[in-house]
Design a protein around this motif. Structure first.
Motif, PDB file in Angstrom:
ATOM      1  N   PHE A 279       0.822  -1.205   0.000  1.00 13.69           N
ATOM      2  CA  PHE A 279       0.000   0.000   0.000  1.00 13.69           C
ATOM      3  C   PHE A 279       0.861   1.261   0.000  1.00 13.69           C
ATOM      4  O   PHE A 279       0.592   2.213  -0.753  1.00 13.69           O
ATOM      5  CB  PHE A 279      -0.920  -0.006   1.223  1.00 13.69           C
ATOM      6  CG  PHE A 279      -1.716   1.262   1.382  1.00 13.69           C
ATOM      7  CD1 PHE A 279      -2.852   1.484   0.618  1.00 13.69           C
ATOM      8  CD2 PHE A 279      -1.318   2.242   2.294  1.00 13.69           C
ATOM      9  CE1 PHE A 279      -3.580   2.666   0.761  1.00 13.69           C
ATOM     10  CE2 PHE A 279      -2.035   3.410   2.433  1.00 13.69           C
ATOM     11  CZ  PHE A 279      -3.178   3.629   1.670  1.00 13.69           C
ATOM     12  N   VAL A 280       1.902   1.279   0.829  1.00 15.36           N
ATOM     13  CA  VAL A 280       2.781   2.454   0.899  1.00 15.36           C
ATOM     14  C   VAL A 280       3.466   2.682  -0.443  1.00 15.36           C
ATOM     15  O   VAL A 280       3.484   3.812  -0.974  1.00 15.36           O
ATOM     16  CB  VAL A 280       3.821   2.282   2.021  1.00 15.36           C
ATOM     17  CG1 VAL A 280       4.868   3.389   1.968  1.00 15.36           C
ATOM     18  CG2 VAL A 280       3.135   2.283   3.385  1.00 15.36           C
ATOM     19  N   ALA A 281       4.048   1.618  -1.009  1.00 17.66           N
ATOM     20  CA  ALA A 281       4.759   1.761  -2.277  1.00 17.66           C
ATOM     21  C   ALA A 281       3.815   2.174  -3.405  1.00 17.66           C
ATOM     22  O   ALA A 281       4.149   3.049  -4.225  1.00 17.66           O
ATOM     23  CB  ALA A 281       5.462   0.451  -2.629  1.00 17.66           C
ATOM     24  N   THR A 282       2.637   1.581  -3.438  1.00 13.20           N
ATOM     25  CA  THR A 282       1.681   1.902  -4.500  1.00 13.20           C
ATOM     26  C   THR A 282       1.162   3.324  -4.362  1.00 13.20           C
ATOM     27  O   THR A 282       0.996   4.038  -5.363  1.00 13.20           O
ATOM     28  CB  THR A 282       0.505   0.909  -4.463  1.00 13.20           C
ATOM     29  OG1 THR A 282       1.009  -0.427  -4.560  1.00 13.20           O
ATOM     30  CG2 THR A 282      -0.444   1.162  -5.613  1.00 13.20           C
ATOM     31  N   ALA A 283       0.894   3.745  -3.129  1.00 16.80           N
ATOM     32  CA  ALA A 283       0.412   5.106  -2.910  1.00 16.80           C
ATOM     33  C   ALA A 283       1.454   6.131  -3.350  1.00 16.80           C
ATOM     34  O   ALA A 283       1.118   7.146  -3.993  1.00 16.80           O
ATOM     35  CB  ALA A 283       0.065   5.307  -1.440  1.00 16.80           C
ATOM     36  N   THR A 286       1.650   6.120  -7.152  1.00 12.23           N
ATOM     37  CA  THR A 286       0.477   6.794  -7.721  1.00 12.23           C
ATOM     38  C   THR A 286       0.606   8.304  -7.588  1.00 12.23           C
ATOM     39  O   THR A 286       0.319   9.056  -8.537  1.00 12.23           O
ATOM     40  CB  THR A 286      -0.800   6.316  -7.015  1.00 12.23           C
ATOM     41  OG1 THR A 286      -0.909   4.886  -7.137  1.00 12.23           O
ATOM     42  CG2 THR A 286      -2.034   6.969  -7.616  1.00 12.23           C
ATOM     43  N   ALA A 287       1.032   8.770  -6.418  1.00 14.70           N
ATOM     44  CA  ALA A 287       1.208  10.205  -6.210  1.00 14.70           C
ATOM     45  C   ALA A 287       2.285  10.772  -7.144  1.00 14.70           C
ATOM     46  O   ALA A 287       2.114  11.847  -7.727  1.00 14.70           O
ATOM     47  CB  ALA A 287       1.574  10.476  -4.749  1.00 14.70           C
ATOM     48  N   ALA A 291       1.633  13.559 -10.064  1.00 17.56           N
ATOM     49  CA  ALA A 291       2.368  14.825 -10.078  1.00 17.56           C
ATOM     50  C   ALA A 291       3.059  15.040 -11.422  1.00 17.56           C
ATOM     51  O   ALA A 291       3.029  16.135 -11.991  1.00 17.56           O
ATOM     52  CB  ALA A 291       3.390  14.848  -8.942  1.00 17.56           C
ATOM     53  N   LEU A 292       3.682  13.994 -11.942  1.00 14.31           N
ATOM     54  CA  LEU A 292       4.363  14.122 -13.230  1.00 14.31           C
ATOM     55  C   LEU A 292       3.366  14.348 -14.361  1.00 14.31           C
ATOM     56  O   LEU A 292       3.640  15.121 -15.293  1.00 14.31           O
ATOM     57  CB  LEU A 292       5.187  12.864 -13.507  1.00 14.31           C
ATOM     58  CG  LEU A 292       5.970  12.878 -14.809  1.00 14.31           C
ATOM     59  CD1 LEU A 292       7.024  13.984 -14.785  1.00 14.31           C
ATOM     60  CD2 LEU A 292       6.631  11.537 -15.071  1.00 14.31           C
ATOM     61  N   THR A 293       2.203  13.714 -14.279  1.00 17.04           N
ATOM     62  CA  THR A 293       1.182  13.908 -15.303  1.00 17.04           C
ATOM     63  C   THR A 293       0.723  15.362 -15.354  1.00 17.04           C
ATOM     64  O   THR A 293       0.539  15.937 -16.435  1.00 17.04           O
ATOM     65  CB  THR A 293      -0.019  12.990 -15.027  1.00 17.04           C
ATOM     66  OG1 THR A 293       0.415  11.629 -15.056  1.00 17.04           O
ATOM     67  CG2 THR A 293      -1.100  13.187 -16.074  1.00 17.04           C
ATOM     68  N   LEU A 294       0.546  15.969 -14.179  1.00 14.26           N
ATOM     69  CA  LEU A 294       0.115  17.367 -14.139  1.00 14.26           C
ATOM     70  C   LEU A 294       1.173  18.301 -14.710  1.00 14.26           C
ATOM     71  O   LEU A 294       0.855  19.310 -15.352  1.00 14.26           O
ATOM     72  CB  LEU A 294      -0.204  17.766 -12.691  1.00 14.26           C
ATOM     73  CG  LEU A 294      -1.409  17.060 -12.055  1.00 14.26           C
ATOM     74  CD1 LEU A 294      -1.535  17.448 -10.585  1.00 14.26           C
ATOM     75  CD2 LEU A 294      -2.687  17.404 -12.811  1.00 14.26           C
ATOM     76  N   PHE A 307       6.200   3.749 -13.459  1.00 20.44           N
ATOM     77  CA  PHE A 307       6.669   3.964 -12.086  1.00 20.44           C
ATOM     78  C   PHE A 307       6.393   2.768 -11.172  1.00 20.44           C
ATOM     79  O   PHE A 307       6.942   2.702 -10.075  1.00 20.44           O
ATOM     80  CB  PHE A 307       5.974   5.190 -11.481  1.00 20.44           C
ATOM     81  CG  PHE A 307       6.550   6.503 -11.944  1.00 20.44           C
ATOM     82  CD1 PHE A 307       7.237   6.604 -13.135  1.00 20.44           C
ATOM     83  CD2 PHE A 307       6.397   7.652 -11.185  1.00 20.44           C
ATOM     84  CE1 PHE A 307       7.757   7.811 -13.564  1.00 20.44           C
ATOM     85  CE2 PHE A 307       6.920   8.866 -11.602  1.00 20.44           C
ATOM     86  CZ  PHE A 307       7.602   8.944 -12.801  1.00 20.44           C
ATOM     87  N   ALA A 308       5.548   1.835 -11.599  1.00 19.73           N
ATOM     88  CA  ALA A 308       5.081   0.763 -10.723  1.00 19.73           C
ATOM     89  C   ALA A 308       6.220  -0.131 -10.253  1.00 19.73           C
ATOM     90  O   ALA A 308       7.118  -0.472 -11.033  1.00 19.73           O
ATOM     91  CB  ALA A 308       4.029  -0.073 -11.439  1.00 19.73           C
ATOM     92  N   PRO A 309       6.203  -0.533  -8.969  1.00 21.98           N
ATOM     93  CA  PRO A 309       7.264  -1.385  -8.420  1.00 21.98           C
ATOM     94  C   PRO A 309       6.986  -2.869  -8.633  1.00 21.98           C
ATOM     95  O   PRO A 309       6.833  -3.640  -7.692  1.00 21.98           O
ATOM     96  CB  PRO A 309       7.227  -1.036  -6.926  1.00 21.98           C
ATOM     97  CG  PRO A 309       5.787  -0.743  -6.651  1.00 21.98           C
ATOM     98  CD  PRO A 309       5.249  -0.104  -7.920  1.00 21.98           C
TER      99      PRO A 309
END
Length: 370
Positions: A279-283, A286-287, A291-294, A307-309
């Motif tokens: 959950f920590v890694a995915t959150a 995702t954040a 941020a990069l998308t914006l 970016f997915a681990p």
């Protein structure tokens, strides 16, 4: 029968049992992919194969696929990527430095966040929390964690459950965009097989260079050879996708086989820390992707896949099957692997010194008290 003949017969039976186990895993992966295709699941040859082989491995262990097939699957992924690369795609690479920098920061944040959670909430010892928190480079993690005095069972289960969850959930969340066509025409199939053989030979040659390791050597060889063929001969069509389905079957069998021999009790006991680490890694991933998308205007699902681990081969295969910019995803995933391969030994040395210092301090304080 003589003793030598009996020993030869036993060795022959063991050989066929081992090779048969490898083939059984491939059969289960193919069956899982076919079932998922019938139900219209996204990236079926990947998700279906991984789910079925993992379940079977927990019930009845089997060996992973032969090393040559694993190398061939990486070549097939690279070939598919290279067959999609055009001049406009190469020009877009100049816009990626910000994205690559953002991924580097995200990887470091995923590592730190997972490490903090395992140390502070579950009170894991330093080596175990360190190696269980790595967002990738599974082979290096499993090889070095045992040498560092970490609890290998905890590290293995946390890492594998994270990879499994990301591989299964992410393609389903992103959804089927422009799914890649898997069966090209007979003429294009012949071209694809010829390019594959040249790429495989090139990958095996690149392996001899010490600074290029697997699966990067195989992946790069497939990309380079197929890109040259695609741009020089101006080939259109899906000739690069000729071996995507077999590659996904091999990848699924390899992932599932890693769960062979694991006990259900260990999995149940470690499900909570594994879920929290995931959950920590995915959150954080995702954040970081949001941020990069914006900032960059890139498509969010594509950035999240990059970016997915998760497993490098599986995420690249998912990007191809879902019709994403597979070169973008592959570049970021390979960079993540390279960064972790370089940073993990350095960071491990630092933490090992810290552990020794803590043990020395405790020993000194114990002597002073007595």
């Amino acid at each position: 029968m003589t003793n030598d003949g009996q020993r030869a017969s036993v060795r022959s039976c063991q050989h066929w049992r081992r090779e048969g186990g490898r083939h059984v895993g491939l059969c289960y992966a193919a069956a899982g992919g076919a079932i998922a295709s019938l139900f219209g699941i996204a990236a079926p040859w990947l998700i279906g194969g991984i789910c079925l082989t993992t379940f079977v491995a927990l019930m009845r262990p089997f060996a992973g696929p032969p090393r040559l097939l694993i190398r061939a699957s990486s070549v097939a992924l690279g070939m598919s990527i290279g067959s999609r690369v055009g001049v406009s795609d190469l020009r877009l690479i100049a816009t990626w430095p910000l994205s690559l920098a953002g991924m580097t920061v995200t990887v470091a944040a995923m590592f730190a966040g997972s490490y903090y959670a395992l140390r502070r909430i579950f009170h894991w010892d330093l080596p175990t929390a360190f190696w269980a928190s790595s967002p990738g480079a599974l082979g290096i993690v499993l090889a070095m964690s045992s040498q560092a005095g970490a609890d290998v069972t905890k590290v293995t289960i946390v890492q594998l459950l994270r990879v499994l969850a990301v591989m299964i959930a992410l393609p389903s969340i992103v959804g089927p965009t422009k799914a890649a066509t898997i069966l090209p025409s007979s003429r294009l199939l012949g071209i694809g097989l010829l390019v594959f053989l040249f790429s495989l030979a090139g990958g095996l040659a690149l392996r001899r260079l010490r600074w290029i390791k697997e699966p990067t050597a195989m992946l790069f060889s497939g990309i380079i050879v197929s890109c040259i063929v695609h741009t020089h001969f101006s080939l259109d069509g899906n000739w690069g996708d000729a071996l995507i389905a077999p590659a996904c079957i091999v990848i699924s069998s390899n992932v599932g086989s890693r769960f062979s021999g694991m006990g259900w009790r260990d999995l149940v006991q470690l499900i909570l820390p594994s879920t929290l680490s995931l959950f920590v890694a995915t959150a954080i991933a995702t954040a970081g992707s949001l941020a990069l998308t914006l900032v960059s205007g890139l498509h969010w699902s594509q950035v999240l896949m990059a970016f997915a681990p998760g497993g490098l081969d599986a995420l690249i295969a998912a990007a191809i099957l879902l019709g994403m910019d597979s070169l973008y995803v592959a570049t970021h995933q390979v960079l993540r692997l390279i960064l972790l391969s370089v940073a993990l030994p350095v960071a491990a040395d630092f933490f090992e010194r810290r552990v020794r210092a803590e043990k020395s301090a405790r020993a000194t304080s114990g002597v002073s008290l007595t």
